[in-house]
Scaffold this motif. Sequence first.
Motif, PDB file in Angstrom:
ATOM      1  N   VAL A 282       9.314  -6.615   3.510  1.00  0.00           N
ATOM      2  CA  VAL A 282       8.000  -6.963   2.963  1.00  0.00           C
ATOM      3  C   VAL A 282       8.002  -6.743   1.451  1.00  0.00           C
ATOM      4  O   VAL A 282       8.527  -5.742   0.949  1.00  0.00           O
ATOM      5  CB  VAL A 282       6.900  -6.116   3.636  1.00  0.00           C
ATOM      6  N   THR A 283       7.397  -7.673   0.742  1.00  0.00           N
ATOM      7  CA  THR A 283       7.344  -7.576  -0.721  1.00  0.00           C
ATOM      8  C   THR A 283       5.935  -7.341  -1.254  1.00  0.00           C
ATOM      9  O   THR A 283       5.776  -6.835  -2.358  1.00  0.00           O
ATOM     10  CB  THR A 283       7.897  -8.853  -1.362  1.00  0.00           C
ATOM     11  N   VAL A 284       4.898  -7.730  -0.487  1.00  0.00           N
ATOM     12  CA  VAL A 284       3.511  -7.605  -0.945  1.00  0.00           C
ATOM     13  C   VAL A 284       2.710  -6.847   0.099  1.00  0.00           C
ATOM     14  O   VAL A 284       2.656  -7.267   1.264  1.00  0.00           O
ATOM     15  CB  VAL A 284       2.867  -8.984  -1.201  1.00  0.00           C
ATOM     16  N   LEU A 285       2.100  -5.747  -0.309  1.00  0.00           N
ATOM     17  CA  LEU A 285       1.368  -4.885   0.620  1.00  0.00           C
ATOM     18  C   LEU A 285      -0.106  -4.829   0.237  1.00  0.00           C
ATOM     19  O   LEU A 285      -0.451  -4.588  -0.918  1.00  0.00           O
ATOM     20  CB  LEU A 285       1.954  -3.468   0.587  1.00  0.00           C
ATOM     21  N   ASP A 300      10.155   9.325   3.401  1.00  0.00           N
ATOM     22  CA  ASP A 300      11.096   8.199   3.478  1.00  0.00           C
ATOM     23  C   ASP A 300      10.712   7.074   2.512  1.00  0.00           C
ATOM     24  O   ASP A 300      10.589   5.917   2.915  1.00  0.00           O
ATOM     25  CB  ASP A 300      11.163   7.656   4.908  1.00  0.00           C
ATOM     26  N   PRO A 301      10.518   7.374   1.233  1.00  0.00           N
ATOM     27  CA  PRO A 301      10.129   6.317   0.289  1.00  0.00           C
ATOM     28  C   PRO A 301      11.171   5.214   0.161  1.00  0.00           C
ATOM     29  O   PRO A 301      10.833   4.095  -0.234  1.00  0.00           O
ATOM     30  CB  PRO A 301       9.941   7.067  -1.031  1.00  0.00           C
ATOM     31  N   ASP A 302      12.445   5.500   0.497  1.00  0.00           N
ATOM     32  CA  ASP A 302      13.474   4.466   0.401  1.00  0.00           C
ATOM     33  C   ASP A 302      13.186   3.297   1.335  1.00  0.00           C
ATOM     34  O   ASP A 302      13.649   2.172   1.090  1.00  0.00           O
ATOM     35  CB  ASP A 302      14.845   5.054   0.721  1.00  0.00           C
ATOM     36  N   ARG A 303      12.414   3.537   2.397  1.00  0.00           N
ATOM     37  CA  ARG A 303      12.116   2.461   3.344  1.00  0.00           C
ATOM     38  C   ARG A 303      11.118   1.453   2.764  1.00  0.00           C
ATOM     39  O   ARG A 303      10.887   0.398   3.354  1.00  0.00           O
ATOM     40  CB  ARG A 303      11.575   3.047   4.655  1.00  0.00           C
ATOM     41  N   LEU A 304      10.547   1.783   1.612  1.00  0.00           N
ATOM     42  CA  LEU A 304       9.601   0.884   0.942  1.00  0.00           C
ATOM     43  C   LEU A 304      10.254   0.100  -0.195  1.00  0.00           C
ATOM     44  O   LEU A 304       9.564  -0.561  -0.969  1.00  0.00           O
ATOM     45  CB  LEU A 304       8.424   1.693   0.372  1.00  0.00           C
ATOM     46  N   ARG A 305      11.565   0.159  -0.288  1.00  0.00           N
ATOM     47  CA  ARG A 305      12.244  -0.363  -1.480  1.00  0.00           C
ATOM     48  C   ARG A 305      12.121  -1.874  -1.628  1.00  0.00           C
ATOM     49  O   ARG A 305      12.331  -2.399  -2.735  1.00  0.00           O
ATOM     50  CB  ARG A 305      13.721   0.020  -1.453  1.00  0.00           C
ATOM     51  N   SER A 306      11.762  -2.618  -0.571  1.00  0.00           N
ATOM     52  CA  SER A 306      11.621  -4.071  -0.712  1.00  0.00           C
ATOM     53  C   SER A 306      10.323  -4.466  -1.411  1.00  0.00           C
ATOM     54  O   SER A 306      10.195  -5.594  -1.898  1.00  0.00           O
ATOM     55  CB  SER A 306      11.666  -4.744   0.667  1.00  0.00           C
ATOM     56  N   LEU A 307       9.356  -3.549  -1.485  1.00  0.00           N
ATOM     57  CA  LEU A 307       8.051  -3.886  -2.046  1.00  0.00           C
ATOM     58  C   LEU A 307       8.154  -4.184  -3.551  1.00  0.00           C
ATOM     59  O   LEU A 307       8.870  -3.505  -4.275  1.00  0.00           O
ATOM     60  CB  LEU A 307       7.060  -2.746  -1.838  1.00  0.00           C
ATOM     61  N   ARG A 308       7.409  -5.177  -3.983  1.00  0.00           N
ATOM     62  CA  ARG A 308       7.288  -5.458  -5.413  1.00  0.00           C
ATOM     63  C   ARG A 308       5.834  -5.485  -5.865  1.00  0.00           C
ATOM     64  O   ARG A 308       5.549  -5.361  -7.055  1.00  0.00           O
ATOM     65  CB  ARG A 308       7.977  -6.768  -5.774  1.00  0.00           C
ATOM     66  N   ARG A 309       4.905  -5.663  -4.922  1.00  0.00           N
ATOM     67  CA  ARG A 309       3.481  -5.717  -5.211  1.00  0.00           C
ATOM     68  C   ARG A 309       2.727  -4.863  -4.190  1.00  0.00           C
ATOM     69  O   ARG A 309       2.911  -5.033  -2.983  1.00  0.00           O
ATOM     70  CB  ARG A 309       2.944  -7.142  -5.117  1.00  0.00           C
ATOM     71  N   CYS A 310       1.872  -3.963  -4.675  1.00  0.00           N
ATOM     72  CA  CYS A 310       1.015  -3.165  -3.801  1.00  0.00           C
ATOM     73  C   CYS A 310      -0.417  -3.311  -4.296  1.00  0.00           C
ATOM     74  O   CYS A 310      -0.698  -3.068  -5.475  1.00  0.00           O
ATOM     75  CB  CYS A 310       1.425  -1.690  -3.817  1.00  0.00           C
ATOM     76  N   VAL A 311      -1.315  -3.701  -3.398  1.00  0.00           N
ATOM     77  CA  VAL A 311      -2.715  -3.921  -3.745  1.00  0.00           C
ATOM     78  C   VAL A 311      -3.565  -2.900  -3.005  1.00  0.00           C
ATOM     79  O   VAL A 311      -3.373  -2.657  -1.805  1.00  0.00           O
ATOM     80  CB  VAL A 311      -3.168  -5.346  -3.376  1.00  0.00           C
ATOM     81  N   SER A 312      -4.518  -2.313  -3.709  1.00  0.00           N
ATOM     82  CA  SER A 312      -5.436  -1.342  -3.122  1.00  0.00           C
ATOM     83  C   SER A 312      -6.864  -1.802  -3.359  1.00  0.00           C
ATOM     84  O   SER A 312      -7.237  -2.156  -4.481  1.00  0.00           O
ATOM     85  CB  SER A 312      -5.236   0.043  -3.741  1.00  0.00           C
TER      86      SER A 312
END
Length: 537
Positions: A282-285, A300-312
């Motif tokens: 996943v790239t956009v959360l 386990d932050p390494d499991r989020l390494r595919s993300l490039r965009r995070c929206v809150s």
Amino acid sequence: MLTPSAHDDTFCRDHLPPVADWPDLILDPDGPRHPDRLNCASALLDAAVAAHGRARPCLHSDSETWTYGDLLDRANQIAHVLTDDYGLVPGNRVLLRAPNTAWLVACWFGVVKAGGVVVTTMPLLRAPELAKLVELTRPALALCDHRLLDELAAADPELPICAFGGPDADDLIRRAATKPVDHTDVQTATDDVVLLAPTSGTTGIPKATMHFHRDVLAIADTFSARVLRPHRDDVFAGTPPVAFTFGLGGLVIFPLAVGASVVLLEKPEPEALVAAIEKFSVTVLFTAPTAYKALLKRDDPDRLRSLRRCVSAGEHLPLDVFERFRERTGLAIINGIGGTEMLHVFIAAADDDIHPGSTGKVVPGFRAEIQDEDGHPVPDGTPGVLAVRGPTGCRYLADDRQREFVRNGWNLTGDTYTRDADGYFWYHARNDDMIVSAGYNIGAPEVEAVLDQHPDVVESAVIGIPDEDRGMIVHAAVVLRPGVPGDVEKIRELQDFVKKTAAPYKYPRSIEFVDGLPRNPSGKLLRFRLRERWAAR
């Protein structure tokens, strides 16, 4: 001036607020121009297939992946079921009730293609809450996941319901399989209502926000295209229900507008979310601050390494959460404020435009200012009411509260903000009795109304109190019948009572027993006195 409607059922047009009470709408000079005849399902789904091909992956789940062609075929087949089997006519409302699944998305597009108006409902709603929405929106039919039938059937035994995903011979999925995969979509007007999105008010009486076909495309043309800036190779995922406009935009409209794919999670607990991010790259959360806090508690932050965009969005993003998440992952969360009345985000910032701690700047295509109580703009640095204009705006279905949200052409969000000299907006607080907890809007009076139904409760008052993980939680001050002990067991009993009567996220996580409630001479409950007392602890 409204264009001629394509709706045979004129319920929505008949119940729009008077035009004089509408907010001023702003057409983005840099945005696309839409024709008078526009079906947003065609403009999103059929156009995506034409541009990217039928074989392109679209909707992922643990068990399967649908291509864009799969979604188009099933949406078209559902449109045929609605018109051929149920006699749906353009303008009829269709209530949807399901978790985030591919079939829910197909139902959404099928209703819109048939010229219907989608009424979105969250899976957690209980029968009394659903009954209010059915009475307000008057749907002709409901499409419901077979696992969620009981509450809906109890809400209105007269409402026709077509279940899907179950074993019955007349299940929607079985019906759809017999229908053609080609469909001529109804050529609705650009300003025909396509969506009735409920939002809870402070009275506990639901409001339905009315959005046009052009509005659905407007949020893709503004926040998504100008701030988020996704591309066709992105993979979206998130926790908000598609029944939330935040989820509808982030998990349906925005990915389809660029030919991207999306991972749909029925139960987006932290482990399931992390597993999906890792499995599907996943790239956009899209999620609320509560979920980012939960991710920070993991190792386990390494499991989020595919993300490039995070929206809150959904509630204010604390500066501490932003900074710790960036330290752990290297990602700067895109903070934003939107609302059901505006359909999606209208203030946000990304990349180098982010000022940590602020909500951001006005999304291109919108305007915003800070006003005093009389509607006059205040100087930068002065707290006041956040007021917004743009290509979308508040239109409540047959509701006098329209005049409370719209003033002098501006949408009033109910938030206190300041704007700085650089045009950044800084959040202070909600200025009503709405409790925003983990991204959910909870009206204090509606929780009180449930608590007061308990035989041992004389009266109650509900406020929001700060919470590290959820932003705010529901706190109830309760007056019990004489002789009833106010102990830990009674707290659990009242919490369970609310969970069984209302959506579980509304239950009071904190309860105190008091001898009486603060009221003014006319008997009005003074919730601010409870807030003051809590703050003084």
